[in-house]
Design a protein around this motif. Structure first.
Motif, PDB file in Angstrom:
ATOM      1  N   TYR A   1       0.835  -1.197   0.000  1.00  0.00           N
ATOM      2  CA  TYR A   1       0.000   0.000   0.000  1.00  0.00           C
ATOM      3  C   TYR A   1       0.875   1.256   0.000  1.00  0.00           C
ATOM      4  CZ  TYR A   1      -3.364   3.469   1.697  1.00  0.00           C
ATOM      5  OH  TYR A   1      -4.139   4.591   1.857  1.00  0.00           O
ATOM      6  N   LYS A   2       1.886   1.235   0.864  1.00  0.00           N
ATOM      7  CA  LYS A   2       2.838   2.365   0.938  1.00  0.00           C
ATOM      8  C   LYS A   2       3.543   2.558  -0.394  1.00  0.00           C
ATOM      9  CE  LYS A   2       4.556   2.650   5.626  1.00  0.00           C
ATOM     10  NZ  LYS A   2       5.302   1.676   6.418  1.00  0.00           N
ATOM     11  N   PHE A   3       3.923   1.449  -0.994  1.00  0.00           N
ATOM     12  CA  PHE A   3       4.608   1.459  -2.286  1.00  0.00           C
ATOM     13  C   PHE A   3       3.725   2.112  -3.356  1.00  0.00           C
ATOM     14  CE2 PHE A   3       4.990  -1.213  -6.246  1.00  0.00           C
ATOM     15  CZ  PHE A   3       6.137  -0.614  -6.727  1.00  0.00           C
ATOM     16  N   ALA A   4       2.446   1.735  -3.391  1.00  0.00           N
ATOM     17  CA  ALA A   4       1.514   2.315  -4.363  1.00  0.00           C
ATOM     18  C   ALA A   4       1.320   3.808  -4.098  1.00  0.00           C
ATOM     19  CB  ALA A   4       0.176   1.584  -4.312  1.00  0.00           C
ATOM     20  N   LYS A   5       1.226   4.160  -2.825  1.00  0.00           N
ATOM     21  CA  LYS A   5       1.062   5.571  -2.433  1.00  0.00           C
ATOM     22  C   LYS A   5       2.285   6.390  -2.853  1.00  0.00           C
ATOM     23  CE  LYS A   5      -1.531   7.563   1.168  1.00  0.00           C
ATOM     24  NZ  LYS A   5      -2.828   7.506   0.509  1.00  0.00           N
ATOM     25  N   ASN A   6       3.468   5.865  -2.553  1.00  0.00           N
ATOM     26  CA  ASN A   6       4.715   6.549  -2.935  1.00  0.00           C
ATOM     27  C   ASN A   6       4.837   6.678  -4.452  1.00  0.00           C
ATOM     28  OD1 ASN A   6       5.479   6.774  -0.274  1.00  0.00           O
ATOM     29  ND2 ASN A   6       6.802   4.971  -0.294  1.00  0.00           N
ATOM     30  N   SER A   7       4.231   5.730  -5.163  1.00  0.00           N
ATOM     31  CA  SER A   7       4.310   5.715  -6.627  1.00  0.00           C
ATOM     32  C   SER A   7       3.166   6.496  -7.260  1.00  0.00           C
ATOM     33  CB  SER A   7       4.267   4.275  -7.142  1.00  0.00           C
ATOM     34  OG  SER A   7       5.258   3.498  -6.515  1.00  0.00           O
ATOM     35  N   LYS A   8       2.239   6.955  -6.417  1.00  0.00           N
ATOM     36  CA  LYS A   8       1.056   7.710  -6.881  1.00  0.00           C
ATOM     37  C   LYS A   8       0.230   6.921  -7.908  1.00  0.00           C
ATOM     38  CE  LYS A   8       2.934  12.316  -5.919  1.00  0.00           C
ATOM     39  NZ  LYS A   8       4.175  11.918  -5.231  1.00  0.00           N
ATOM     40  N   ILE A   9       0.021   5.632  -7.592  1.00  0.00           N
ATOM     41  CA  ILE A   9      -0.824   4.803  -8.463  1.00  0.00           C
ATOM     42  C   ILE A   9      -1.939   4.172  -7.632  1.00  0.00           C
ATOM     43  CG2 ILE A   9       0.964   4.269 -10.182  1.00  0.00           C
ATOM     44  CD1 ILE A   9       1.353   1.566  -8.694  1.00  0.00           C
ATOM     45  N   LYS A  10      -2.965   3.687  -8.318  1.00  0.00           N
ATOM     46  CA  LYS A  10      -4.083   3.056  -7.618  1.00  0.00           C
ATOM     47  C   LYS A  10      -3.674   1.705  -7.051  1.00  0.00           C
ATOM     48  CE  LYS A  10      -7.571   5.342 -10.390  1.00  0.00           C
ATOM     49  NZ  LYS A  10      -7.708   5.414 -11.851  1.00  0.00           N
TER      50      LYS A  10
END
Length: 208
Positions: free
Chosen positions: A165-174
């Motif tokens: 989840y953090k990874f997706a958030k840091n990557s600004k993706i869904k």
């Protein structure tokens, strides 16, 4: 021409259940190197690259040999790794519409071996060997964006841990949380069964 849309997906806990394999490999490694670290302590940091897990558990030396030994035991016990029910069928459906990119914390050699052995359909693989920093840093997504010339809104990531989840958030993706994996639900979108991914991914990528 269909614009490239990417389904980025984690390997462990989503496609394969490899906990038993990890437990065998870790317990053997811990014993051989007198690390005295339980599998429970190891498991707490799942999703991080192996060296990072070692550091989190206070092991700052001999990473190369420890990794090598762990990989060897893991490879020897690949037979205990199971593919989750309906995952392969689901990936085959999704592969018709999207590029499937597996993003894993396993090294490239072991990941490729598992994917081949278990006949898992995919288009590309990103491992810690391909990027400077593993999850939760966004390096893997930057790598994909550059390689396929896609924007953030054309990528969705499926994971099963807080670090995903953090990874997706840091990557600004869904982000889609897969509820059959190892972690507790996080984020806005959750699927309870692999087959649920087909509709969820299509809904999240539909308007780009």
């Amino acid at each position: 021409l269909m614009s490239k849309q990417i389904l980025a997906i984690d390997l462990d806990g989503i496609i394969i259940n490899s906990l038993k394999n990890m437990k065998i490999a870790w317990e053997s490694t811990s014993k051989s190197y007198c690390l005295n670290i339980s599998f429970k302590a190891y498991k707490k940091y799942l999703g991080l690259p192996f060296k990072e897990i070692l550091k989190k558990n206070g092991v700052y030396y001999n990473h190369k040999n420890i990794s090598k030994y762990y990989n060897k035991i893991s490879l020897k016990n690949f037979n205990v790794i199971k593919v989750y029910k309906n995952v392969i069928e689901t990936l085959n459906i999704l592969k018709k519409s999207y590029l499937i990119v597996i993003i894993t914390s396993k090294n490239r050699f072991r990941a490729k071996k598992i994917l081949k052995l278990k006949k898992i359909p995919y288009d590309d693989l990103v491992t810690p060997d391909d990027v400077l920093r593993g999850k939760p840093y966004n390096d893997s997504i930057l790598y994909i964006k550059k390689k396929y010339l896609v924007k953030n809104n054309a990528i969705v990531y499926v994971g099963d841990l807080g670090i995903d989840y953090k990874f997706a958030k840091n990557s600004k993706i869904k982000f889609i949380f897969a509820n059959w994996g190892y972690g507790k639900p996080i984020g806005k979108f959750t699927v309870t069964k692999p087959k649920g991914l087909v509709k969820m991914v299509s809904n999240l990528l539909k308007y780009n």
